[in-house]
Design a protein around this motif. Structure first.
Motif, PDB file in Angstrom:
ATOM      1  N   ARG A  94     -74.004 -17.388  58.814  1.00  0.00           N
ATOM      2  CA  ARG A  94     -75.009 -17.995  58.289  1.00  0.00           C
ATOM      3  C   ARG A  94     -76.341 -17.872  59.314  1.00  0.00           C
ATOM      4  NH1 ARG A  94     -73.466 -23.240  55.706  1.00  0.00           N
ATOM      5  NH2 ARG A  94     -72.659 -23.424  57.958  1.00  0.00           N
ATOM      6  N   ALA A 138     -80.396 -17.791  60.275  1.00  0.00           N
ATOM      7  CA  ALA A 138     -81.766 -17.687  59.714  1.00  0.00           C
ATOM      8  C   ALA A 138     -82.620 -17.269  60.864  1.00  0.00           C
ATOM      9  CB  ALA A 138     -82.032 -19.241  59.750  1.00  0.00           C
ATOM     10  N   ALA A 197     -81.202 -14.690  56.445  1.00  0.00           N
ATOM     11  CA  ALA A 197     -82.386 -15.285  55.774  1.00  0.00           C
ATOM     12  C   ALA A 197     -83.364 -15.522  56.386  1.00  0.00           C
ATOM     13  CB  ALA A 197     -82.204 -16.495  54.884  1.00  0.00           C
ATOM     14  N   THR A 255     -86.882 -17.304  56.558  1.00  0.00           N
ATOM     15  CA  THR A 255     -87.619 -18.424  55.992  1.00  0.00           C
ATOM     16  C   THR A 255     -88.301 -19.301  56.786  1.00  0.00           C
ATOM     17  OG1 THR A 255     -86.857 -20.636  55.057  1.00  0.00           O
ATOM     18  CG2 THR A 255     -85.562 -19.858  56.846  1.00  0.00           C
ATOM     19  N   CYS A 282     -83.110 -24.298  56.553  1.00  0.00           N
ATOM     20  CA  CYS A 282     -82.563 -23.707  57.778  1.00  0.00           C
ATOM     21  C   CYS A 282     -81.450 -24.937  58.478  1.00  0.00           C
ATOM     22  CB  CYS A 282     -83.510 -23.323  58.493  1.00  0.00           C
ATOM     23  SG  CYS A 282     -82.965 -22.917  60.258  1.00  0.00           S
ATOM     24  N   PHE A 335     -77.741 -23.298  57.707  1.00  0.00           N
ATOM     25  CA  PHE A 335     -77.420 -22.352  58.365  1.00  0.00           C
ATOM     26  C   PHE A 335     -76.852 -22.330  59.942  1.00  0.00           C
ATOM     27  CE2 PHE A 335     -80.285 -20.758  55.281  1.00  0.00           C
ATOM     28  CZ  PHE A 335     -79.842 -19.394  55.158  1.00  0.00           C
ATOM     29  N   VAL A 350     -79.888 -19.462  64.627  1.00  0.00           N
ATOM     30  CA  VAL A 350     -81.112 -19.075  64.370  1.00  0.00           C
ATOM     31  C   VAL A 350     -81.434 -18.094  65.184  1.00  0.00           C
ATOM     32  CG1 VAL A 350     -82.121 -21.335  63.470  1.00  0.00           C
ATOM     33  CG2 VAL A 350     -82.025 -20.782  65.814  1.00  0.00           C
TER      34      VAL A 350
END
Lengths: 277, 261, 289
Positions: free
Chosen positions: A31, A33, A191, A193, A199, A203, A206
């Motif tokens: 996941r 971000a 994503a 964002t 986040c 997530f 990053v």
């Protein structure tokens, strides 16, 4: 590696460089971000993943295939893109038809199609609204329809562009759970964002873009530890991270659960160094 | 189409750029009327050669000027030559034969004359477009007390149409990203509903909201709106415009008189 | 000054009222925030106060809405121009389409009111500077990013210096820097005596900026009060509004006896830091409980 991007560079028609040598890879089930100020190149990067933009140089590989020769519609089998504005795509007379549009285009067999559509409706809380005309829904609900219509395509990669913008609380909670579930199923979520709490809570990793380049790429916790001491102007840190920092705690906390755990450990009779401000 | 798209924001420092837009409009109209006034192909050619081309060079927009002519005038000219050259009714003087088709000299000269007339007309207006910021043009019209609603329709068409076309592109991308194939005739036909649906529905909501916004911003609130952009004008230019108008009227009179006699 | 009394409204195609029996007042120098879930009637309320609903939408209304003492029922929309400013959710539709640069677009409203050129230019440049738009002043409004278009939409209303300002999620596409600029501008407006009604999803901003908060749920006002009272209410989630993490953390900590008993639940970083700071102090001294 489900996504592999190597030295991606992109210029706008007017010559401005939007992305400058961006490289990163993403594994299945991650996941990720994508953060950055307005104009940092986040959307441009995401648009490359679905083939809407083509790089000036560099390569993009999705699920082991170079995307160079692939059209947007072909890439749609592997990458689902949930656009920011649902009104750019809703056209069918009912929610269920709208959600069925992608699976029909991808020529899934009818039984599989029904299964995918029903599951997408359920996961986005739209089952009861299935026969409603999308035009009669609120913006938050229309955003959920757009999301469902991409989920139903069963792509290994899902890209979300500002998913929480304009969403009410219930939708954001639903969205967060959905991101977690997708990752559990082994699907990859990227994503864009601005919502740092979202986040931090949903997530693993990053990627921060700054002026078209990657200025940070790594686990959320490490990133927070790194930036917690900088007065972030363009990125607002998660509420719990700022609270932890105000309490003088070493190392970042980012979620309510993490914060309470830390607080409980302070309450532990074991000797605790004095950290009060 | 890119050559056209940016013309609304023409910027430049040449004397022609700085002229009052109405002077340039008067010039475009006059030169067109004059070109049509005389039935001789050398006359529009002369106007193009001594007025329009040098003006484009002087304004420093020659490259885009020629590009626009290539895009818009060349196809028109080609069509004219083919249609009139081969099919002008009543023409007899065959100068060449291509299978069953006969190229006739009357048709060719008619096509040549018409194409050159259109060349002058297009050049005059392209020059205006390429050297005038649309905002300044609208301000100039509003200072002339042209109806704000009329000005609004023109400027909105110039801007909202490109905005709509950008939106159409976004919609097409969104539908393709959901696996819709738009290759071939059948694909294109099938893509129509998913494209037009959001586009039209969106346009309807937009119109309602925009009307509300315009009203809260006082559109039409006074008969005498002011304008932020000052449009340069001078006595010389006013005289020039009057002279050009006289010229145009004279050209029309001479032409009509000539025909009548 | 906004006064809404017993106001109900149903859209021409609506099966149930979009607003029912709404009652509230906002004074000059006051920023009143409206929060609520999707479809709660927030945008409708913004339209009502700015005079576009029901004047432009049609529909049936009961009750009274007074702005600066004038009953909107008998006031045509044109009578409110320059006095009431409305920033709508979608900036794209707020851009007139009649002007070709950001600077001209901001001036559009002033031009319509016939403001002299020199005064207009000064006011426009001030707004450009306040909202950080000076760098794009000559660009086409349609070439701006969504966030920049939002700033432009706000600027084009600010420049008219309305005494009542209504904003419907004006910062949804803005990053933290853009947000800060907008809230700074709103703060200045308040000081100048403007009445502000703001619809907003980001609760942390509201907790700082709002004097009062109204909660709308299915068209009715279900709570009103200071941000501290309203945003710490435990029914907030039922009303479709996201509680602040500070409040959630303190409520859960209180359940384990880790939040000072006398203190109200926090809605700001400062209050949370003060409360938890006290907890940590006591824990360190070992005199907790």
């Amino acid at each position: 590696m489900i996504v592999r991007i190597d030295s991606l560079t992109f210029r706008y028609p007017n010559g401005t460089t939007a992305l400058d040598g961006v490289s990163f890879s993403v594994e299945a089930g991650e996941r990720v971000a994508i953060l950055g100020a307005n104009g940092a190149g986040k959307s441009t990067l995401a648009r490359h993943l679905v083939g809407i933009e083509r790089p000036a140089s560099g390569t993009i590989e999705i699920d082991g295939r170079r995307t160079d020769g692939l059209g947007i519609a072909e890439l749609a089998r592997t990458v689902g893109f949930v656009f920011q504005n649902p009104d750019d795509q809703l056209h069918a007379a009912s929610v269920v038809k709208e959600v069925g549009f992608g699976p029909r285009n991808l020529r899934f067999p009818p039984a599989r199609r029904t299964e995918l559509v029903e599951s997408a409706l359920r996961r986005t809380g739209l089952t009861e609204l299935r026969d409603t005309h999308p035009h009669h829904l609120s913006l938050g609900e229309r955003k959920r329809v757009a999301l469902a219509s991409v989920l139903a395509m069963d792509t290994p990669v899902v890209v979300l562009d500002e998913p929480t913008t304009g969403q009410d609380h219930a939708s954001v909670v639903l969205l967060g759970n959905l991101v977690d579930d997708l990752a559990t199923d082994g699907r990859t979520v990227l994503a864009i964002t601005h919502d740092m709490d979202f986040c931090a809570e949903h997530f693993d990793r990053v990627i921060v873009l700054e002026n078209g380049g990657i200025s940070w790429d790594g686990p959320v916790a490490h990133w927070l530890a790194q930036v917690a001491d900088m007065a972030g102007q363009t990125l607002e840190l998660p509420q719990m991270t700022r609270l932890g920092r105000r309490l003088g705690w070493a190392g970042p906390v980012s979620t309510v659960a993490g914060f309470l755990e830390r607080l409980a450990s302070e309450a532990d009779p074991a000797p605790v160094p004095s950290t009060a401000p | 189409m890119n050559a056209v798209r940016d013309t609304a924001h023409a910027t430049g420092a040449s004397g022609i750029h700085r002229l009052n837009p109405l002077t340039k409009l008067a010039f475009a109209v006059t030169v067109t009327v004059c070109a049509f006034a005389v039935v001789d192909y050398r006359w529009p050619l002369l106007l193009f050669g001594i007025l329009l081309l040098p003006a484009a060079i002087g304004a420093g927009v020659l490259r885009r000027f020629l590009l626009m002519l290539t895009t818009f005038w060349v196809p028109v000219a080609v069509v004219l030559f083919v249609v009139q050259g081969f099919f002008l009714p009543g023409a007899h003087d065959v100068i060449a034969q291509l299978g069953p088709l006969k190229l006739k000299s009357e048709g060719v000269s008619f096509a040549l004359l018409t194409a050159l007339h259109i060349l002058v007309l297009m050049s005059g207006f392209f020059l205006l477009l390429l050297t005038t910021h649309a905002g300044a043009f609208m301000s100039a019209l509003s200072e002339r007390k042209v109806s704000p609603s009329l000005i609004y329709i023109v400027s909105a068409a110039l801007q909202i149409v490109p905005a709509l076309s950008r939106r159409a592109t976004r919609i097409l991308h969104a539908q393709q990203a959901r696996g819709q194939v738009i290759h071939g005739l059948r694909g294109r036909a099938r893509a129509l509903v998913p494209l037009m649906g959001p586009l039209i529905l969106g346009a309807f909501t937009d119109v309602g909201e925009r009307a509300a916004a315009m009203e809260t911003r006082g559109f039409g609130a006074t008969r005498h709106p002011t304008s932020l952009t000052a449009v340069p004008d001078s006595g010389v230019q006013r005289c020039l415009r009057a002279a050009m108008m006289l010229c145009a009227v004279a050209a029309v009179t001479v032409n009509v008189w000539g025909v009548v006699r | 000054m906004i006064e809404v009394k017993g106001f109900s409204f149903t859209y021409p195609t609506g099966s149930r009222p979009a607003l029912s029996d709404v009652d509230f007042e906002v004074e000059p120098r006051e920023l009143c925030a409206v929060v609520g879930g999707g479809g709660a009637g927030k945008s409708t309320l913004a339209g009502v106060v700015s005079g576009t609903v029901p004047h432009l939408t049609g529909g049936t209304a009961q009750g009274t809405v007074r702005v600066n003492g004038r009953d909107l029922d008998d006031t045509p929309l044109s009578g409110l121009v320059g006095e009431v400013g409305l920033v709508m959710q979608n900036p794209f539709n707020q851009i007139s389409g009649a002007r070709f640069s950001v600077r001209e677009e901001i001036a559009f409203g002033l031009e319509n009111l016939g403001v002299p050129r020199d005064e207009m230019a000064a006011r426009v440049d001030l707004v450009l500077d306040d909202l950080g738009l000076t760098g794009v002043r000559d660009r086409s409004p349609y070439e701006l990013s969504g966030g920049q278009q939002q700033l432009l939409a706000i600027g084009s209303v600010l420049v008219m210096r309305p005494t009542v300002m209504v904003l419907d999620e004006p910062t949804s596409q803005l990053d933290a820097a853009g947000n800060a600029l907008v809230f700074e501008a709103l703060g200045t407006l308040k000081e100048q005596g403007v009445t502000v009604l703001l619809i907003e999803h980001r609760m942390e901003r509201l907790a700082h900026a709002a004097d009062r908060v109204l909660v709308l749920d299915r068209g009715a006002i279900v709570a009103k009060g200071t941000p501290g009272e309203v945003l710490a209410d435990e029914r907030l989630e039922e009303w479709g509004v996201a509680p602040l993490r500070y409040t959630v953390a303190a409520r859960r900590a209180a359940g384990r006896g880790l939040w000072p008993a006398r203190k109200p639940l926090p809605v700001t970083l400062d209050a949370a830091a003060a409360g938890f700071g006290e907890t940590v102090d006591h824990l360190d001294r070992g005199d907790w409980r």
